[in-house]
Design a protein around this motif. Structure first.
Motif, short mmCIF file in Angstrom:
data_model
loop_
_atom_site.label_atom_id
_atom_site.label_comp_id
_atom_site.label_asym_id
_atom_site.label_seq_id
_atom_site.Cartn_x
_atom_site.Cartn_y
_atom_site.Cartn_z
N GLN A 63 -37.62 24.99 -17.23
CA GLN A 63 -38.48 25.60 -18.87
C GLN A 63 -37.45 27.19 -18.47
N ILE A 64 -37.50 27.50 -17.55
CA ILE A 64 -36.99 29.08 -18.21
C ILE A 64 -35.82 28.39 -19.11
N LEU A 65 -34.57 27.80 -18.67
CA LEU A 65 -33.46 27.18 -19.98
C LEU A 65 -33.64 26.65 -21.16
N TRP A 66 -34.35 25.92 -21.47
CA TRP A 66 -35.41 25.20 -22.78
C TRP A 66 -35.71 26.45 -23.48
N MET A 67 -36.54 27.35 -23.00
CA MET A 67 -37.50 28.95 -23.50
C MET A 67 -36.41 29.54 -24.09
N GLU A 68 -35.22 30.39 -23.80
CA GLU A 68 -34.03 30.39 -23.68
C GLU A 68 -33.51 30.03 -25.05
N LEU A 69 -33.48 28.72 -25.02
CA LEU A 69 -32.64 28.14 -25.82
C LEU A 69 -33.69 27.95 -27.21
N SER A 108 -38.52 18.48 -22.02
CA SER A 108 -36.96 18.57 -22.60
C SER A 108 -37.25 19.08 -24.59
N ALA A 109 -36.58 20.27 -24.71
CA ALA A 109 -36.92 20.68 -26.38
C ALA A 109 -36.03 20.55 -27.30
N TRP A 110 -34.51 18.60 -26.89
CA TRP A 110 -33.76 18.91 -27.59
C TRP A 110 -34.36 18.46 -29.03
#
Length: 580
Positions: free
Chosen positions: A145-151, A237-239
């Motif tokens: 969640q942290i990774l996708w939020m930052e991306l 996922s936020a692709w």
């Protein structure tokens, strides 16, 4: 990008400024203060030894959701502000023409100016990663969640910066650039939501269209169970959103590169070729009559804020109408939903439109001064017979006249809401007077910041930043107060920490150059009185809230206005006295 000379120069010079470190450390400190306040609100005086793992996880999840939403909002705001403001300043100073005369390619110029202005935003995103990892230790969130939020925030910066850069290279005036950037972004998000609602749930393009709204994508990241209703493993996922935002940003930047030398230099730069003198007698047109105060005459009777200001007003009207229509026809109205326990959906729509009006009026006020400074016309005004009172009152009169649509639209919405029985007569009068007081405060604040700061970017950033953080702080306070309603007295200490920090920041912004006792007192009192007004409002108060708002925001208005008209020389750091 890393071989771009404009970006390299910014990357080498920015870290040398103390402001760079203050912004980075201040942002992290503000997040930790928010974590402390939220923790005290949720856990209260409960001992750590007696706190269960589930309570820690609930705390971590709630704080992560709040800070993630706040960071995305900050990313949008500062990306628009820094990207558009940096390019607009180049135009006002006439240095963009010099860049066009260099050997820089169009794509290097566009990418360099856009990305270099966003260096601070990238640094803030990087500085927030350790904070979110700290929240991960509390539980309730996943590293994915942290990774996708930052991306998502990073790609939002790219797309929003491309949009702001396009508008900045297109329009000539700073006010038009900032206003079109903000309104265009809000209208775009509204159109995206409208298209998503019209598409079917099983449409193949729906995920990519919905991905253009970063707030919707963030909600899906923060609430993965909302999309995984079955028994299969939960996936985050936020692709689709990342791909959509990248394509949008790339398309906007490519179009800007293609149109760069069509839009720039603007036609105002070119001078008409002098005609050969002939013996024919040329009849001169009758000169226009200038009013007693030439400043307000220029603000009203000339195109001081650009030739196509009506485009901004039309977009504002459409946005206000759509927002009100969406609120009135929403299911929340039929269900009788009250946000935070006291605000109906129509009232929330009015608050959003009123906030947008305040921000646009503040933008017009601060750019009315910074444009004069950048174009060197303020120096000419200082050697004329125009007094300080004429200048300030002329600017204020012009700002209020050009912002009349921004003032009347929320008032008309209030009239409509009282006719529908949403507000009582007392509530209507309190909202009307309170909005008028806040409008005066926002305009005088913009004028004060424009006179105080020498650098246009600092003036615009300080003025709009003050408005943004002031109202964002009000929203956060209201949410936390509702969370701590059952134990408010026990959580007062944590709220006081947040208020004191806000008071110190406001004091630093208002007294940046010319400190005064009145400004210091008003800066320290305003957050405390606003806190009292919020608590009274949540308890159902009206008249007491109005009196508090009038005093809290009226005092700084007087503290900023009186020195501007009586100590004009001190405000500008120059002298306008007649030495002859």
């Amino acid at each position: 990008m890393f071989s771009n000379p404009i970006f390299i120069r910014e990357a080498l010079t920015s870290p040398r400024q103390i402001r760079h470190y203050l912004i980075r450390s201040g942002y992290v400190a503000a997040i930790f203060i928010l974590i402390f306040t939220a923790g005290q609100t949720i856990l209260g005086t409960q001992q750590i030894q007696t706190t269960t793992i589930g309570e820690f996880a609930r705390l971590g999840n709630l704080i992560f959701q709040m800070i993630a939403f706040l960071q995305l909002l900050l990313v949008l705001f500062f990306t628009l502000l820094f990207s558009a403001g940096s390019i607009a300043q180049e135009k006002d100073r006439g240095t963009l023409i010099l860049l066009l005369m260099t050997e820089l390619k169009d794509r290097e110029l566009v990418s360099g100016k856009t990305q270099s202005s966003l260096l601070v935003v990238y640094v803030l995103l990087a500085a927030s990663i350790p904070v979110f990892v700290f929240l991960y230790l509390l539980g309730g969130i996943e590293l994915s969640q942290i990774l996708w939020m930052e991306l998502l925030c990073l790609m939002t910066v790219f797309a929003t910066g491309s949009w702001a850069g396009l508008v900045a290279f297109w329009r000539e005036k700073t006010f038009q650039t900032l206003a079109i950037s903000v309104l265009g972004m809000v209208v775009f998000l509204g159109v995206v939501e409208l298209i998503v609602s019209l598409l079917g749930a099983h449409s193949a393009v729906r995920p990519f269209i919905a991905g253009l709204d970063p707030f919707r994508a963030l909600y899906e990241i923060l609430n993965p169970l909302s999309l995984n209703t079955g028994l299969q493993p939960v996936s985050i996922s936020a692709w689709p959103s990342l791909i959509s935002l990248f394509v949008l940003g790339f398309a906007l930047k490519a179009y800007t590169v293609l149109r760069l030398r069509v839009w720039n230099p603007s036609r105002s730069v070119y001078k008409a070729t002098p005609k050969e003198e002939t013996e024919e007698v040329v009849t001169k047109e009758q000169a226009r009559t200038i009013w007693t105060n030439p400043v307000i005459w220029r603000e009203i009777m000339t195109k001081a804020y650009g030739r196509k200001i009506y485009v901004i007003k039309l977009a504002y009207f459409l946005l206000a109408g759509f927002t009100l229509w969406a609120a009135v026809t929403s299911d929340a109205v039929a269900e009788g939903t009250l946000y935070l326990g006291v605000i109906p959906p129509q009232g929330l729509a009015f608050a959003g439109i009123a906030w947008l009006s305040l921000v646009l009026a503040n933008t017009q006020a601060v750019t009315s001064i910074t444009s004069e400074k950048d174009s060197k016309t303020l120096e000419l005004l200082l050697v004329t017979d125009i007094s300080a009172r004429e200048f300030v009152l002329g600017k204020l009169g012009g700002i209020f006249y050009n912002s009349k649509e921004l003032i009347l639209t929320p008032i008309l919405i209030l009239v409509y809401l009282i006719s529908q029985g949403v507000f009582s007569t007392e509530g209507f009068l309190c909202a009307l007077i309170g909005f008028s007081a806040l409008m005066i405060f926002s305009v005088v604040l913009g004028l004060h910041m424009g006179l105080t700061y020498d650098n246009s970017r600092s003036a615009i950033g300080g003025s709009l930043g003050t408005m943004f953080f002031l109202f964002i702080g009000i929203g956060i306070f209201m949410i936390l107060l509702v969370q701590a309603r059952s134990s408010f007295a026990l959580q007062l200490q944590s709220f006081l920490v947040f208020i004191v920090v806000g008071s110190a920041a406001l004091h630093s912004a208002l007294t940046h150059r010319n400190p005064s006792r009145a400004l210091a007192i008003s800066a320290w009192l305003l957050p405390f009185l606003t806190f009292y007004a919020i608590t009274s409002f949540l308890l159902g108060g009206t008249l007491g809230v109005l009196i508090t708002i009038l005093f809290a925001y009226g005092l700084p208005v007087l503290a900023m206005y009186i020195p501007a008209v009586s100590e004009f020389d001190v405000a500008l750091g120059k002298t306008t006295f007649d030495k002859g």
